[in-house]
Write a protein that holds these residues in place. Sequence first.
Motif, PDB file in Angstrom:
ATOM      1  N   ASN A  24      48.077  73.535  29.077  1.00  0.00           N
ATOM      2  CA  ASN A  24      49.170  74.506  29.013  1.00  0.00           C
ATOM      3  C   ASN A  24      50.414  73.898  28.377  1.00  0.00           C
ATOM      4  N   ARG A  25      50.666  72.645  28.704  1.00  0.00           N
ATOM      5  CA  ARG A  25      51.841  71.978  28.139  1.00  0.00           C
ATOM      6  C   ARG A  25      51.690  71.817  26.624  1.00  0.00           C
ATOM      7  N   ILE A  28      52.372  75.141  25.005  1.00  0.00           N
ATOM      8  CA  ILE A  28      53.811  75.419  24.961  1.00  0.00           C
ATOM      9  C   ILE A  28      54.460  74.689  23.791  1.00  0.00           C
ATOM     10  N   ALA A  50      56.825  81.678  25.316  1.00  0.00           N
ATOM     11  CA  ALA A  50      55.857  81.963  26.381  1.00  0.00           C
ATOM     12  C   ALA A  50      54.785  82.926  25.888  1.00  0.00           C
ATOM     13  N   ALA A  53      52.424  81.217  23.626  1.00  0.00           N
ATOM     14  CA  ALA A  53      51.559  80.298  24.373  1.00  0.00           C
ATOM     15  C   ALA A  53      50.589  81.039  25.286  1.00  0.00           C
ATOM     16  N   LYS A  57      56.894  83.839  31.290  1.00  0.00           N
ATOM     17  CA  LYS A  57      58.082  82.978  31.212  1.00  0.00           C
ATOM     18  C   LYS A  57      58.186  82.092  32.447  1.00  0.00           C
ATOM     19  N   LEU A  60      55.847  79.218  32.164  1.00  0.00           N
ATOM     20  CA  LEU A  60      56.357  78.229  31.209  1.00  0.00           C
ATOM     21  C   LEU A  60      57.425  77.357  31.862  1.00  0.00           C
ATOM     22  N   ILE A  70      62.517  72.259  26.286  1.00  0.00           N
ATOM     23  CA  ILE A  70      61.368  72.506  25.409  1.00  0.00           C
ATOM     24  C   ILE A  70      61.645  71.959  24.018  1.00  0.00           C
TER      25      ILE A  70
END
Length: 226
Positions: A24-25, A28, A50, A53, A57, A60, A70
């Motif tokens: 997930n990271r 992002i 978000a 990705a 939100k 994220l 970010i």
Amino acid sequence: MTGLSGQDTASLKPGGMSRIQEKNRTLILEAALAEFSRKGFSGGTVERIAAEAGMSKSNLLYYFSSKEAIYKATLAHILEVWLAPLKTLKPDGEPAAELADYIRQKIEMSARFPEASRLFANEVMQGAPQILPILETDLKRLVEEKSQVIENWISAGKMQQVNPLHLIFTIWATTQHYADFSVQIRALTGKDLSDPGFHMETVQAVTTLILNGVGLTLPEAADQNQ
């Protein structure tokens, strides 16, 4: 993933990450790169990142506390990836082969990650407000280390006298030009690095110009691969 020395501890929640969290990271950061390269920091939004990705939100914000976090993580990751080829410059290697391989890798990165190059260039042209500490520490140490490698080659009579910093700057400027000014290159040639023939021509031309400038010639193996 987010810096030359490790994780972005200011924005990452406490504790280690699972494989899903790492995935997930990464999603992002990839979405942030696309968003910031198009809109810049001021125009980019957490909501669009978000959505790009494929998460909410709030999800994220579990990984990054703010848009600034970010952005910093994205820039730090770009710098880490962009400098990886410089780290491979071997002190015991022959300068022609080492420099030719470094130039080849840099052009390959311009072909693969043009958005990253443009975003980083834009940050630096604005005074590097988000990543200046990294430039003044991690980047400076790496460049000083590799400058000494070049200086040692010069002292050993393996290449002509040149200021190592200016040689590195020239390689950066020349190779990243093909990413940062790809629109101009396409306008003038009708091609860019996505064209295999133009890509190979670029590698050979840039490598020959830079190596000849310090009294070196394109290594035979590299020349045959073109």
